[in-house]
Design a protein around this motif. Structure first.
Motif, PDB file in Angstrom:
ATOM      1  N   VAL A  44     -19.758  44.997  10.125  1.00 38.59           N
ATOM      2  CA  VAL A  44     -18.420  45.145  10.773  1.00 38.59           C
ATOM      3  C   VAL A  44     -17.288  45.792  10.241  1.00 38.59           C
ATOM      4  O   VAL A  44     -16.334  46.214  11.043  1.00 38.59           O
ATOM      5  N   GLN A  45     -17.450  46.051   9.019  1.00 40.73           N
ATOM      6  CA  GLN A  45     -16.317  46.457   8.216  1.00 40.73           C
ATOM      7  C   GLN A  45     -16.682  47.994   8.058  1.00 40.73           C
ATOM      8  O   GLN A  45     -15.918  49.028   7.765  1.00 40.73           O
ATOM      9  N   ALA A  46     -17.940  48.631   7.812  1.00 35.91           N
ATOM     10  CA  ALA A  46     -18.102  49.943   7.456  1.00 35.91           C
ATOM     11  C   ALA A  46     -17.645  50.882   8.724  1.00 35.91           C
ATOM     12  O   ALA A  46     -17.500  52.007   8.387  1.00 35.91           O
ATOM     13  N   GLY A  47     -17.745  50.219   9.883  1.00 39.26           N
ATOM     14  CA  GLY A  47     -17.685  51.225  11.243  1.00 39.26           C
ATOM     15  C   GLY A  47     -18.748  52.211  11.324  1.00 39.26           C
ATOM     16  O   GLY A  47     -19.640  52.377  10.368  1.00 39.26           O
ATOM     17  N   ARG A  52     -19.370  49.431  18.372  1.00 40.24           N
ATOM     18  CA  ARG A  52     -18.419  48.723  17.960  1.00 40.24           C
ATOM     19  C   ARG A  52     -18.584  47.166  18.057  1.00 40.24           C
ATOM     20  O   ARG A  52     -18.813  46.627  19.069  1.00 40.24           O
ATOM     21  N   PRO A  53     -18.447  46.330  16.881  1.00 40.47           N
ATOM     22  CA  PRO A  53     -18.644  44.991  17.095  1.00 40.47           C
ATOM     23  C   PRO A  53     -17.441  44.393  17.201  1.00 40.47           C
ATOM     24  O   PRO A  53     -16.461  44.468  17.047  1.00 40.47           O
ATOM     25  N   VAL A  54     -17.402  43.123  18.152  1.00 40.03           N
ATOM     26  CA  VAL A  54     -16.407  42.010  18.209  1.00 40.03           C
ATOM     27  C   VAL A  54     -17.048  40.677  18.277  1.00 40.03           C
ATOM     28  O   VAL A  54     -17.872  40.379  18.804  1.00 40.03           O
ATOM     29  N   LEU A  55     -16.096  40.054  17.244  1.00 41.79           N
ATOM     30  CA  LEU A  55     -16.404  38.673  16.657  1.00 41.79           C
ATOM     31  C   LEU A  55     -15.337  37.749  17.273  1.00 41.79           C
ATOM     32  O   LEU A  55     -14.144  37.890  17.220  1.00 41.79           O
ATOM     33  N   VAL A  56     -15.827  36.654  17.786  1.00 40.93           N
ATOM     34  CA  VAL A  56     -14.903  35.706  18.559  1.00 40.93           C
ATOM     35  C   VAL A  56     -15.456  34.319  17.989  1.00 40.93           C
ATOM     36  O   VAL A  56     -16.544  33.947  17.897  1.00 40.93           O
ATOM     37  N   ALA A  57     -14.390  33.408  17.802  1.00 38.59           N
ATOM     38  CA  ALA A  57     -14.709  32.189  17.194  1.00 38.59           C
ATOM     39  C   ALA A  57     -13.693  31.070  18.179  1.00 38.59           C
ATOM     40  O   ALA A  57     -12.992  31.369  18.747  1.00 38.59           O
ATOM     41  N   ALA A  58     -14.692  29.865  18.430  1.00 38.99           N
ATOM     42  CA  ALA A  58     -13.976  28.606  18.989  1.00 38.99           C
ATOM     43  C   ALA A  58     -13.475  27.820  18.007  1.00 38.99           C
ATOM     44  O   ALA A  58     -14.400  27.551  17.232  1.00 38.99           O
ATOM     45  N   GLU A  70     -20.875  36.788  19.086  1.00 34.58           N
ATOM     46  CA  GLU A  70     -21.069  38.119  18.449  1.00 34.58           C
ATOM     47  C   GLU A  70     -21.194  39.284  19.483  1.00 34.58           C
ATOM     48  O   GLU A  70     -22.463  38.854  20.214  1.00 34.58           O
ATOM     49  N   SER A  71     -20.539  40.103  19.848  1.00 29.84           N
ATOM     50  CA  SER A  71     -20.659  41.102  20.903  1.00 29.84           C
ATOM     51  C   SER A  71     -20.629  42.563  20.214  1.00 29.84           C
ATOM     52  O   SER A  71     -20.151  42.647  19.284  1.00 29.84           O
ATOM     53  N   GLY A  72     -21.449  43.230  21.097  1.00 29.24           N
ATOM     54  CA  GLY A  72     -21.317  44.779  20.607  1.00 29.24           C
ATOM     55  C   GLY A  72     -21.137  45.750  21.785  1.00 29.24           C
ATOM     56  O   GLY A  72     -22.017  45.567  22.623  1.00 29.24           O
ATOM     57  N   PHE A  73     -20.822  46.836  21.453  1.00 28.16           N
ATOM     58  CA  PHE A  73     -20.503  47.793  22.493  1.00 28.16           C
ATOM     59  C   PHE A  73     -20.988  49.330  22.238  1.00 28.16           C
ATOM     60  O   PHE A  73     -20.517  49.621  21.242  1.00 28.16           O
ATOM     61  N   SER A  74     -21.926  49.985  22.726  1.00 29.90           N
ATOM     62  CA  SER A  74     -22.097  51.227  22.273  1.00 29.90           C
ATOM     63  C   SER A  74     -21.107  52.085  22.794  1.00 29.90           C
ATOM     64  O   SER A  74     -20.242  52.054  23.768  1.00 29.90           O
ATOM     65  N   LEU A  75     -20.847  53.264  21.949  1.00 26.46           N
ATOM     66  CA  LEU A  75     -19.729  54.149  22.152  1.00 26.46           C
ATOM     67  C   LEU A  75     -20.224  55.398  22.514  1.00 26.46           C
ATOM     68  O   LEU A  75     -19.219  56.254  23.191  1.00 26.46           O
ATOM     69  N   GLN A  76     -21.577  55.688  22.390  1.00 29.29           N
ATOM     70  CA  GLN A  76     -21.853  57.182  22.876  1.00 29.29           C
ATOM     71  C   GLN A  76     -22.842  57.114  24.031  1.00 29.29           C
ATOM     72  O   GLN A  76     -22.992  58.093  24.875  1.00 29.29           O
ATOM     73  N   ASP A  77     -23.813  56.221  23.726  1.00 31.98           N
ATOM     74  CA  ASP A  77     -24.832  56.023  24.601  1.00 31.98           C
ATOM     75  C   ASP A  77     -24.929  54.619  25.172  1.00 31.98           C
ATOM     76  O   ASP A  77     -24.681  53.784  24.796  1.00 31.98           O
ATOM     77  N   ASN A  78     -25.532  54.548  26.641  1.00 28.26           N
ATOM     78  CA  ASN A  78     -25.579  53.088  27.073  1.00 28.26           C
ATOM     79  C   ASN A  78     -24.294  52.535  27.140  1.00 28.26           C
ATOM     80  O   ASN A  78     -24.340  51.275  26.782  1.00 28.26           O
ATOM     81  N   ARG A 110     -16.127  42.901  30.962  1.00 31.04           N
ATOM     82  CA  ARG A 110     -15.634  43.522  31.971  1.00 31.04           C
ATOM     83  C   ARG A 110     -14.478  44.460  31.687  1.00 31.04           C
ATOM     84  O   ARG A 110     -14.347  45.795  32.285  1.00 31.04           O
ATOM     85  N   THR A 111     -13.517  44.227  30.744  1.00 27.07           N
ATOM     86  CA  THR A 111     -12.211  45.045  30.424  1.00 27.07           C
ATOM     87  C   THR A 111     -13.121  46.315  29.716  1.00 27.07           C
ATOM     88  O   THR A 111     -12.480  47.421  29.867  1.00 27.07           O
ATOM     89  N   GLN A 112     -14.097  46.139  29.024  1.00 29.20           N
ATOM     90  CA  GLN A 112     -15.029  47.400  28.366  1.00 29.20           C
ATOM     91  C   GLN A 112     -15.424  48.165  29.409  1.00 29.20           C
ATOM     92  O   GLN A 112     -15.914  49.240  29.246  1.00 29.20           O
ATOM     93  N   GLY A 113     -15.632  47.784  30.522  1.00 31.56           N
ATOM     94  CA  GLY A 113     -16.303  48.448  31.490  1.00 31.56           C
ATOM     95  C   GLY A 113     -17.729  48.292  31.742  1.00 31.56           C
ATOM     96  O   GLY A 113     -18.536  49.129  32.221  1.00 31.56           O
ATOM     97  N   CYS A 114     -18.237  47.335  31.178  1.00 39.43           N
ATOM     98  CA  CYS A 114     -19.748  47.006  31.046  1.00 39.43           C
ATOM     99  C   CYS A 114     -20.416  46.378  32.161  1.00 39.43           C
ATOM    100  O   CYS A 114     -19.797  45.563  32.856  1.00 39.43           O
ATOM    101  N   THR A 115     -21.342  46.664  32.746  1.00 44.01           N
ATOM    102  CA  THR A 115     -22.002  46.159  34.145  1.00 44.01           C
ATOM    103  C   THR A 115     -23.371  45.471  33.545  1.00 44.01           C
ATOM    104  O   THR A 115     -23.877  44.952  34.481  1.00 44.01           O
TER     105      THR A 115
END
Length: 334
Positions: A44-47, A52-58, A70-78, A110-115
């Motif tokens: 998560v720190q190296a980039g 792009r990872p997103v970590l969320v805690a309750a 723990e979520s992850g979003f592709s930046l170039q493909d898919n 949804r904010t990220q535009g993922c379907t």
């Protein structure tokens, strides 16, 4: 309880996040492999230019992490596809922690535009998916099973006599030589290796996962090597035809630098070279190096689609045993 995103630069928060994942893993998956904290921190720190990872805690009233996502979003493909993993401490389950994390994740993708969103659910071998609390939870939020793989484990070291027997079965078949490397692909082979990796993207069984195969190039390979190097020794064996140097297959192992586990990444044999036990030769080459150079390692993990009969048979020939079944769950909103 409140939901907050974890600061990826906060080492103490990452340790608390990781502790929840470990607690859930120990409770739910006694045969699972636990990712070391150092690897999470590096991831998560190296980039990465690709992910792009997103970590969320309750977080409870006392500041303790009760559950994490723990979520992850592709930046170039898919870029339409997100991945998601939710873990909740066993002692606070059925109190709305998982639901709160899922609802936050829904807003985030949804904010990220993922379907499409995918996550993995692991159950002990022989257990029914329908009876699994994680599956029932996923169904409430519209997730359906779209793919499955068996988590196979091989205890190390493998008896030398068994390796000799496997080698004898494949001896004299084909005219390929096996070349190996650690960590970085030699410059003169990287183009051919990228072509094999691209073929793997197209050939690997993924069921009905909403994923488009990626074209793997040298830049992607070098970025991947740099990211894994701090925590893994990347061990690759590739088959090269003696006559013209054509690359016909490869197998990659990741050897942990922090514990005694080894993870099988990929094994591919090009379609026109299949049926000649080349996969066995490639796996033998990497396994022999592990046993000679990393004798302290005790467990090798791989994941194989049960319908991939040729690779499954190769793995069982080595002595791999199924410990869990991984079910890929997917939700499509578009």
């Amino acid at each position: 309880m409140r939901i907050r995103e974890v600061d990826l630069g906060d080492d103490s928060a990452l340790a608390a996040f990781h502790a929840v994942q470990v607690d859930a893993m120990v409770w739910d998956r006694p045969s699972g492999w636990i990712r070391p904290l150092g690897q999470l921190v590096t991831q998560v720190q190296a980039g990465s230019p690709y992910y792009r990872p997103v970590l969320v805690a309750a977080v409870g009233g006392d500041g303790r992490f009760l559950g994490v996502a723990e979520s992850g979003f592709s930046l170039q493909d898919n870029t339409h596809l997100a991945d998601l993993e939710i873990a909740v401490r066993p002692e606070v389950r059925r109190r709305g922690v998982g639901r709160a994390l899922m609802e936050h994740a829904e807003r985030r993708w949804r904010t990220q535009g993922c379907t499409s969103v995918c996550g993995e659910l692991h159950v002990p071998s022989g257990s029914a998916l329908d009876d699994t609390p994680g599956y029932l939870f996923g169904r409430v939020f519209g997730f359906d099973p779209v793919h499955q793989e068996d988590h196979l484990v091989l205890d190390l070291p493998v008896d030398g006599g068994q390796l000799v027997e496997l080698a004898a079965r494949a001896e004299g078949i084909g005219d390929e030589e096996i070349v190996t490397w650690l960590d970085s692909c030699p410059d003169e082979l990287v183009g051919a290796y990228a072509a094999l990796r691209t073929q793997m993207e197209n050939d690997v069984p993924i069921g009905d996962v909403d994923y488009e195969p990626v074209v793997v190039d040298e830049a992607r390979i070098r970025s991947e090597e740099a990211r894994t190097r701090p925590h893994w020794v990347r061990l690759v064996a590739a088959a090269r035809r003696r006559g013209d140097g054509t690359m016909s297959g490869y197998s990659c192992l990741l050897v942990s630098r922090s514990d005694h586990h080894v993870v099988q990444d990929d094994t591919l044999v090009m379609p026109e070279h299949r049926g000649h036990r080349l996969g066995t030769r490639l796996k033998l080459a990497t396994l022999r190096i592990v046993q000679s150079d990393f004798p302290e390692h005790r467990m090798l993990h791989t994941w194989t689609d049960p319908d991939n009969h040729a690779m499954y048979r190769t793995n069982t020939d080595f002595g791999f045993v199924a410990r869990e079944r991984m079910h890929e769950l997917q939700r499509k909103d578009g």
